[in-house]
Each structure stands twice: as structure tokens, then as C-alpha cells.
Design a protein around this motif. Structure first.
Motif, PDB file in Angstrom:
ATOM      1  N   LEU A 269      23.647 -67.631  28.579  1.00 31.24           N
ATOM      2  CA  LEU A 269      25.051 -67.403  28.215  1.00 31.24           C
ATOM      3  C   LEU A 269      25.980 -68.151  29.170  1.00 31.24           C
ATOM      4  O   LEU A 269      26.995 -68.718  28.753  1.00 31.24           O
ATOM      5  CB  LEU A 269      25.361 -65.902  28.244  1.00 31.24           C
ATOM      6  N   LEU A 270      25.614 -68.145  30.467  1.00 29.44           N
ATOM      7  CA  LEU A 270      26.427 -68.849  31.453  1.00 29.44           C
ATOM      8  C   LEU A 270      26.413 -70.354  31.194  1.00 29.44           C
ATOM      9  O   LEU A 270      27.444 -71.028  31.301  1.00 29.44           O
ATOM     10  CB  LEU A 270      25.904 -68.550  32.860  1.00 29.44           C
ATOM     11  N   ALA A 271      25.254 -70.909  30.845  1.00 29.46           N
ATOM     12  CA  ALA A 271      25.152 -72.348  30.565  1.00 29.46           C
ATOM     13  C   ALA A 271      25.891 -72.724  29.289  1.00 29.46           C
ATOM     14  O   ALA A 271      26.326 -73.878  29.139  1.00 29.46           O
ATOM     15  CB  ALA A 271      23.682 -72.753  30.472  1.00 29.46           C
ATOM     16  N   MET A 272      26.048 -71.779  28.369  1.00 30.74           N
ATOM     17  CA  MET A 272      26.765 -72.065  27.127  1.00 30.74           C
ATOM     18  C   MET A 272      28.244 -72.337  27.363  1.00 30.74           C
ATOM     19  O   MET A 272      28.879 -73.071  26.585  1.00 30.74           O
ATOM     20  CB  MET A 272      26.596 -70.903  26.139  1.00 30.74           C
ATOM     21  N   LEU A 273      28.824 -71.765  28.413  1.00 26.38           N
ATOM     22  CA  LEU A 273      30.255 -71.966  28.676  1.00 26.38           C
ATOM     23  C   LEU A 273      30.578 -73.431  28.945  1.00 26.38           C
ATOM     24  O   LEU A 273      31.424 -74.016  28.247  1.00 26.38           O
ATOM     25  CB  LEU A 273      30.704 -71.070  29.837  1.00 26.38           C
ATOM     26  N   PRO A 274      29.938 -74.093  29.929  1.00 23.98           N
ATOM     27  CA  PRO A 274      30.233 -75.520  30.115  1.00 23.98           C
ATOM     28  C   PRO A 274      29.742 -76.383  28.957  1.00 23.98           C
ATOM     29  O   PRO A 274      30.334 -77.423  28.676  1.00 23.98           O
ATOM     30  CB  PRO A 274      29.494 -75.863  31.415  1.00 23.98           C
ATOM     31  N   ILE A 341      32.752 -66.505  37.277  1.00 21.85           N
ATOM     32  CA  ILE A 341      34.182 -66.169  37.286  1.00 21.85           C
ATOM     33  C   ILE A 341      35.016 -67.442  37.209  1.00 21.85           C
ATOM     34  O   ILE A 341      36.059 -67.474  36.547  1.00 21.85           O
ATOM     35  CB  ILE A 341      34.535 -65.341  38.533  1.00 21.85           C
ATOM     36  N   ALA A 342      34.567 -68.508  37.866  1.00 24.99           N
ATOM     37  CA  ALA A 342      35.311 -69.775  37.821  1.00 24.99           C
ATOM     38  C   ALA A 342      35.408 -70.291  36.387  1.00 24.99           C
ATOM     39  O   ALA A 342      36.495 -70.683  35.917  1.00 24.99           O
ATOM     40  CB  ALA A 342      34.645 -70.801  38.722  1.00 24.99           C
ATOM     41  N   LEU A 343      34.279 -70.302  35.673  1.00 23.81           N
ATOM     42  CA  LEU A 343      34.301 -70.767  34.287  1.00 23.81           C
ATOM     43  C   LEU A 343      35.104 -69.832  33.391  1.00 23.81           C
ATOM     44  O   LEU A 343      35.747 -70.272  32.432  1.00 23.81           O
ATOM     45  CB  LEU A 343      32.870 -70.898  33.753  1.00 23.81           C
ATOM     46  N   SER A 344      35.076 -68.539  33.714  1.00 25.86           N
ATOM     47  CA  SER A 344      35.880 -67.576  32.945  1.00 25.86           C
ATOM     48  C   SER A 344      37.363 -67.833  33.132  1.00 25.86           C
ATOM     49  O   SER A 344      38.148 -67.780  32.177  1.00 25.86           O
ATOM     50  CB  SER A 344      35.536 -66.146  33.377  1.00 25.86           C
ATOM     51  N   VAL A 345      37.775 -68.118  34.360  1.00 30.25           N
ATOM     52  CA  VAL A 345      39.178 -68.421  34.633  1.00 30.25           C
ATOM     53  C   VAL A 345      39.603 -69.670  33.873  1.00 30.25           C
ATOM     54  O   VAL A 345      40.703 -69.718  33.284  1.00 30.25           O
ATOM     55  CB  VAL A 345      39.414 -68.606  36.146  1.00 30.25           C
ATOM     56  N   LEU A 346      38.728 -70.691  33.846  1.00 34.33           N
ATOM     57  CA  LEU A 346      39.062 -71.923  33.123  1.00 34.33           C
ATOM     58  C   LEU A 346      39.299 -71.654  31.641  1.00 34.33           C
ATOM     59  O   LEU A 346      40.104 -72.342  31.004  1.00 34.33           O
ATOM     60  CB  LEU A 346      37.929 -72.947  33.278  1.00 34.33           C
ATOM     61  N   SER A 347      38.609 -70.643  31.086  1.00 33.58           N
ATOM     62  CA  SER A 347      38.758 -70.321  29.662  1.00 33.58           C
ATOM     63  C   SER A 347      40.159 -69.826  29.343  1.00 33.58           C
ATOM     64  O   SER A 347      40.598 -69.917  28.189  1.00 33.58           O
ATOM     65  CB  SER A 347      37.738 -69.253  29.245  1.00 33.58           C
ATOM     66  N   TYR A 348      40.849 -69.296  30.339  1.00 33.17           N
ATOM     67  CA  TYR A 348      42.161 -68.692  30.100  1.00 33.17           C
ATOM     68  C   TYR A 348      43.319 -69.536  30.623  1.00 33.17           C
ATOM     69  O   TYR A 348      44.468 -69.130  30.501  1.00 33.17           O
ATOM     70  CB  TYR A 348      42.216 -67.306  30.746  1.00 33.17           C
ATOM     71  N   LEU A 349      43.039 -70.698  31.205  1.00 34.01           N
ATOM     72  CA  LEU A 349      44.120 -71.540  31.706  1.00 34.01           C
ATOM     73  C   LEU A 349      44.861 -72.182  30.543  1.00 34.01           C
ATOM     74  O   LEU A 349      44.260 -72.538  29.527  1.00 34.01           O
ATOM     75  CB  LEU A 349      43.566 -72.623  32.631  1.00 34.01           C
ATOM     76  N   PRO A 350      46.166 -72.365  30.669  1.00 28.95           N
ATOM     77  CA  PRO A 350      46.937 -72.992  29.584  1.00 28.95           C
ATOM     78  C   PRO A 350      46.544 -74.455  29.379  1.00 28.95           C
ATOM     79  O   PRO A 350      46.098 -75.129  30.308  1.00 28.95           O
ATOM     80  CB  PRO A 350      48.389 -72.869  30.069  1.00 28.95           C
TER      81      PRO A 350
END
Length: 430
Positions: A269-274, A341-350
Motif C-alpha cells: 500500500l505504501l509503494a502504491m502511493l508514489p 506521513i511524508a507521502l500522505s502530506v504530499l497527497s493533501y498539498l495544493p
């Protein structure tokens, strides 16, 4: 024939053991390569949206739900005796290392100025390159800075700098740091306590740190309160729900039996984000702007930054006169940052901050650098500790010689043919 089959079976077992041990970094590398070279599947996964939330947000929720299910806190009570290590660990993870790292990243970007390869312009103006549309409907442009008027920036496009600033603003790794501490014969309970506390608090402090420290460009604005709400709902709440479910005896037994399956699931699941982010970026043609030297420089910069954090925290452990097991906790945990958490934050950046796929690249690089570096550090620690134990226990051997009253002292030497101790590293979920 049977002997040949046995040899093949032994080789396959070794390959399986290697892949399982290092499946997260291998999955991250595979996700990056596949997303960049064949973006169609990742692009398809990134498109479905329900009220603005997509599969990437579902992955984040499931990652932290699984982390909560696996989170053991039974032994943390014993760690409160090391109060100096706790206070410094919290201060270093949530403030010191973030401030130092982000300021250095900003200084590097400011010193060399501009962009090296190019920048994604989310305004939709095609200045000199490829135009595309991401999953949110945002038009992006890969505009190449011909000749790069302000020189070659060491961090590549501005998104690389933004990604690094986000990465160094988050708390420590959730599980890989604790695994390394255990393998280094550190204070496991202390490491667990600092990890749990800083990650729960760090979800709340990360938006504030980014708002205060990060430089995303003159036109970009970060809504810290909105980011905090999203992180609490998709990170902290699932983590607490998972931990609460663990108190059920049947759930705890299931987690214990299926721990490896849950670990691999969380890492996939973590690898799916990038993978999804990089697929969208590749579809827009943004990677055409990136020069190979930017990636090499990125590895160099993150390696130097990690070495600097290790040095700072090692000096702090010496100044505080921490016991060796507690010192190992401080050095390892306070020098790492969590990729999830870093990748999660990137998901919410404008979208005004740039391409999130490009931002994820430096996060992956920094994660790989810190994990590999610390794995070697732990191996060196174990080898050194074992060597010291052998010297202290067998430095002088007293052997009685028959028919003589004298004792002959013999210096104990380490056998040059003796195998050196080795610390195995198992990559964990976050």
C-alpha cells in the motif's frame, strides 16, 4: 537429478529470503521505474474520486490502520526511567532535526537559485514543452529552462526541494527504526515509547512546521489548519482505531499469526502511493525535464544530510551521558523520518505547489538513503560491541601449568579466520 533440484531449491529459498527481507525498498524502486516508464495502470488507479478522495487516500487510511493493529505498547512503561533520552528524543524529532534540515535545503536551493531541469507550471500555460492533465483535472506543463539562467540547482526542479522540506518536517519512522534498535541491542522499550509519542504528536506539528519553515514559492500558500484536519482524520484516527482493535483477544491473535502478511500488505500500500503519483507525473511528460545529474545530486544531498543528523544526535548522546542502549535509540530514531506521513502530506498539498509526483521522488530517495546507511551503522555497532566483549572477557587468560606454581598470562587475540558478527536488517512498514 535430485541433487540439481536441491541446489535449485536452495537458490530459490535464498532469493525468496532476500526479497522478503528487503521487499519495501525493492517495491519502492519498482513503483518508481514502472510509474515512470509505463504510467497507464497507475494513472487509471489515480483517477477514481469520491468527494475529492481517491484510492491514494484509501491507501493512507489502510496503512495507518494496519500500523495501529501491529503497534505494541506493553513494554513502554519500563522506558520512563530514561527521562533525558525521552525529552531530547521528542525535542530532536519534532523540532531540532526538522529545523536544521529544512533550513539547509532552503539554503542550497537559494544559493544556486532557479531550476536545473524544469518545473511544472500548474497554471496551464505551455511555455516550451509538454502539457498534460492530472487526476484532479489540473493542467501541468514541463517547461525546460534552456540554459538555466540561474545555474544548475543541486536539487533539480523546485518540486525536489519541496519534497525534501516535507520529508524532513515529519516525525521518525514508525517501525523500521525500532527494528534497527532491537538489532543494535538498544533500549527497545525506550525506542517504542519515543516512536509512538512523536508520531501521534507529529501528525499535529507537521503542518505548523511547514507553515513556519518551508518555502514553496511566492505564489504558493499552505492552509495548515486544513492540512491538520485531513492528517488527523486519515492518519491519527485509523492508527488509534487499529490500536483499539488490538485489545480484542481474537484480533490480537490474528495479528500475531498474520504479522508477516500484514507487514507486506502495508508495504505494498505504501509503494502504491508514489506509483500513482509518479504515473500521473510521467503521463504529463514532467520527467523529460529531469537531468540524471539531479538524481545523483539528490542521493548525495540526502546522504550528507543524514550523516549530519547522525553526528548531531551522537554528540547530544555524549553530552547527555546516556547509557549505550539509550544512546543508540537517540542516534537512530532522531536521525530518521517516516516516508508514510511524508507521502500522505504530499497527497493533501495544493496544486499550486507543483507536481506531487516529482515531490515524491526525493522522499523515496531520502528514505532509501537513511535505511541503507543505518543498516550499515547497526552492523558496525554489533561488530564493535562483540569485539569489545571479546577483549574485555578474554584479554588476559590465566593458564595454570602443571608442576609449576607460576601462572602464565596469555594475551587473547581475535582469530583472523573467525566470522565477524553481522546484524541482519529487516525492512518494516514505515
Amino acid at each position: 537429478m535430485a541433487e540439481c533440484r536441491n541446489k535449485v531449491g536452495a537458490v530459490l529459498k535464498q532469493i525468496y529470503a532476500f526479497v522478503f527481507k528487503h521487499h519495501l525498498p525493492l517495491a519502492l524502486l519498482l513503483a518508481t521505474v514502472v510509474g515512470a516508464l509505463w504510467p497507464t495502470p497507475g494513472l487509471a488507479f489515480s483517477k477514481p474520486r469520491v468527494h475529492g478522495y481517491g484510492i491514494n487516500h484509501l491507501c493512507v487510511i489502510l496503512i495507518f490502520l494496519l500500523s495501529g493493529l501491529k503497534l505494541k505498547t506493553d513494554d513502554v512503561k519500563d522506558a520512563f526511567k530514561s527521562w533525558k533520552a525521552i525529552l531530547y528524543g521528542v525535542f530532536s524529532i519534532l523540532f531540532l532535526t526538522s529545523v536544521v534540515s529544512i533550513e539547509i535545503v532552503k539554503a542550497l536551493q537559494g544559493q544556486f537559485g532557479g531550476l536545473q531541469g524544469g518545473e511544472v507550471d500548474t497554471t496551464g500555460t505551455d511555455t516550451n514543452g509538454t502539457t498534460g492533465t492530472d487526476a484532479n483535472g489540473t493542467t501541468g506543463t514541463c517547461s525546460v529552462a534552456n540554459g538555466s539562467s540561474d545555474g544548475h540547482a543541486p536539487l533539480g526542479p523546485r518540486e525536489f526541494s519541496t519534497g525534501l522540506q516535507v520529508f524532513y518536517a515529519v516525525p521518525c519512522t514508525v517501525s523500521s527504526g525500532v527494528v534497527l534498535i532491537a538489532q543494535a541491542n538498544g533500549n527497545y522499550a525506550l525506542g517504542l515509547l519515543i516512536t509512538v509519542f512523536t508520531n501521534m504528536i507529529g501528525i499535529a506539528t507537521t503542518p505548523g512546521l511547514l507553515k513556519w519553515l518551508a518555502e514553496f514559492g511566492e505564489s504558493a500558500r499552505l492552509d495548515a489548519p486544513a492540512l491538520l484536519v485531513k492528517l488527523v482524520l486519515t492518519l491519527l484516527v485509523p492508527l488509534l482505531v487499529g490500536k483499539a482493535l488490538r485489545y480484542n483477544r481474537k484480533v490480537a491473535e490474528f495479528v500475531g499469526k498474520q504479522r508477516n502478511v500484514l507487514k507486506v500488505t502495508g508495504n505494498i500500500l505504501l509503494a502504491m502511493l508514489p506509483w500513482m503519483k509518479i504515473s500521473v507525473t510521467s503521463d504529463k511528460g514532467s520527467f523529460d525535464c529531469i537531468m540524471a545529474v539531479s538524481i545523483v545530486a539528490l542521493f548525495g544531498v540526502t546522504l550528507v544530510l543524514h550523516a549530519m543528523l547522525l553526528t548531531i544526535n551522537s554528540l547530544a548522546a555524549l553530552i547527555l551521558r546516556l547509557e549505550k542502549p539509550s544512546a543508540k535509540v537517540v542516534v537512530i530514531l532522531c536521525s530518521q523520518k517516516t516516508l508514510a506521513i511524508a507521502l500522505s502530506v504530499l497527497s493533501y498539498l495544493p496544486a499550486s505547489l507543483g507536481d506531487s509526483g516529482l515531490m515524491s521522488v526525493p522522499c523515496i530517495v531520502a528514505h532509501l538513503v537513511q535505511i541503507i546507511t543505518d543498516a550499515f551503522l547497526v552492523s558496525a555497532w554489533v561488530w564493535y560491541d562483540k569485539r569489545q566483549e571479546l577483549k574485555e572477557s578474554g584479554n588476559t587468560l590465566h593458564v595454570k601449568i602443571e608442576n609449576e606454581d607460576d601462572e602464565v598470562a596469555l594475551d587473547s587475540l581475535l582469530s583472523p579466520t573467525a566470522p565477524e558478527p553481522h546484524a541482519e536488517f529487516t525492512e518494516s512498514a514505515i
